[in-house]
Write a protein that holds these residues in place. Structure first.
Motif, PDB file in Angstrom:
ATOM      1  N   GLN A   1       0.459  -0.918  -0.202  1.00  0.00           N
ATOM      2  CA  GLN A   1       0.165  -0.534   0.213  1.00  0.00           C
ATOM      3  C   GLN A   1       0.986   1.037  -0.335  1.00  0.00           C
ATOM      4  O   GLN A   1       2.274   1.799   0.854  1.00  0.00           O
ATOM      5  CB  GLN A   1      -0.858  -0.041   0.984  1.00  0.00           C
ATOM      6  N   VAL A   2       0.256   1.972  -0.291  1.00  0.00           N
ATOM      7  CA  VAL A   2       1.375   3.538  -0.827  1.00  0.00           C
ATOM      8  C   VAL A   2       0.005   4.538  -0.491  1.00  0.00           C
ATOM      9  O   VAL A   2      -1.045   4.552  -1.607  1.00  0.00           O
ATOM     10  CB  VAL A   2       2.315   3.331  -2.194  1.00  0.00           C
ATOM     11  N   GLY A  26       4.880   4.328   3.427  1.00  0.00           N
ATOM     12  CA  GLY A  26       4.212   3.284   2.727  1.00  0.00           C
ATOM     13  C   GLY A  26       4.879   2.322   2.103  1.00  0.00           C
ATOM     14  O   GLY A  26       6.678   2.662   1.685  1.00  0.00           O
ATOM     15  N   ARG A  27       5.179   1.122   0.871  1.00  0.00           N
ATOM     16  CA  ARG A  27       5.387   0.122   0.324  1.00  0.00           C
ATOM     17  C   ARG A  27       6.337   1.473  -0.997  1.00  0.00           C
ATOM     18  O   ARG A  27       5.128   1.670  -1.809  1.00  0.00           O
ATOM     19  CB  ARG A  27       4.293  -0.500  -0.173  1.00  0.00           C
ATOM     20  N   THR A  28       7.658   2.323  -0.633  1.00  0.00           N
ATOM     21  CA  THR A  28       7.910   3.194  -1.565  1.00  0.00           C
ATOM     22  C   THR A  28       9.409   2.364  -2.323  1.00  0.00           C
ATOM     23  O   THR A  28       9.559   3.076  -2.810  1.00  0.00           O
ATOM     24  CB  THR A  28       8.185   4.320  -0.912  1.00  0.00           C
ATOM     25  N   ASP A  29       9.117   0.458  -1.811  1.00  0.00           N
ATOM     26  CA  ASP A  29      10.692   0.541  -2.582  1.00  0.00           C
ATOM     27  C   ASP A  29      10.529   0.210  -3.401  1.00  0.00           C
ATOM     28  O   ASP A  29      10.908  -1.648  -4.381  1.00  0.00           O
ATOM     29  CB  ASP A  29      11.287  -0.704  -1.720  1.00  0.00           C
ATOM     30  N   SER A  30       8.836   0.365  -4.587  1.00  0.00           N
ATOM     31  CA  SER A  30       8.574  -0.314  -5.890  1.00  0.00           C
ATOM     32  C   SER A  30       9.280   0.141  -6.632  1.00  0.00           C
ATOM     33  O   SER A  30       9.705   1.625  -6.065  1.00  0.00           O
ATOM     34  CB  SER A  30       7.369  -0.976  -6.134  1.00  0.00           C
ATOM     35  N   GLU A 100       1.941   1.675  -9.646  1.00  0.00           N
ATOM     36  CA  GLU A 100       3.169   0.242  -8.725  1.00  0.00           C
ATOM     37  C   GLU A 100       3.404  -1.010 -10.262  1.00  0.00           C
ATOM     38  O   GLU A 100       2.384  -1.365 -10.870  1.00  0.00           O
ATOM     39  CB  GLU A 100       2.521  -0.622  -7.547  1.00  0.00           C
TER      40      GLU A 100
END
Length: 127
Positions: A1-2, A26-30, A100
């Motif tokens: 989730q971002v 949040g999920r910022t590694d993509s 994403e």
């Protein structure tokens, strides 16, 4: 989730400038392609500008080309929209969006392809 949070909107006179920011958390590694959209008559959301994950490719709606500039700082997980020579018809709520897992050089201009949306920031341009 971002999670995406826009800021920088406000009231400005015609001809003025604003810079919008969109901060991701949040999920910022993509890898994320990013875009800016606004509502328009007959459309859910009208494309304004988009940028690839790499930052090397951008695209703009004809109505804003030459006046708006999209950029990004991946280290800060933030996308910007520099808006110059604003017109009353630019008045709208501006939404940022993230796709994403995007191919790093791809720019996405269609709203239905985006996975995440911010809550929007109001831009009002007075004549």
């Amino acid at each position: 989730q971002v999670q995406l949070v826009e800021s920088g909107g406000g009231l400005v006179q015609a001809g003025g400038s604003l810079r919008l920011s969109c901060a991701a958390s949040g999920r910022t590694d993509s890898t994320y392609a990013m875009g800016w959209f606004r509502p328009a008559p007959g459309k859910e959301r009208e494309f304004v500008a988009a940028i690839s994950w790499s930052g090397g490719n951008t695209d703009y709606a004809d109505s804003v080309k030459g006046r708006f500039t999209i950029s990004r700082d991946n280290a800060k997980h933030t996308v910007y929209l520099q808006m110059n020579s604003l017109k009353p018809e630019d008045t709208a709520v501006y939404y940022c969006a993230a796709l994403e897992g995007a191919i790093p050089i791809v720019v996405v201009t269609t709203s239905h392809e985006y996975d995440y949306w911010g809550q929007g920031t109001q831009v009002t341009v007075s004549s």
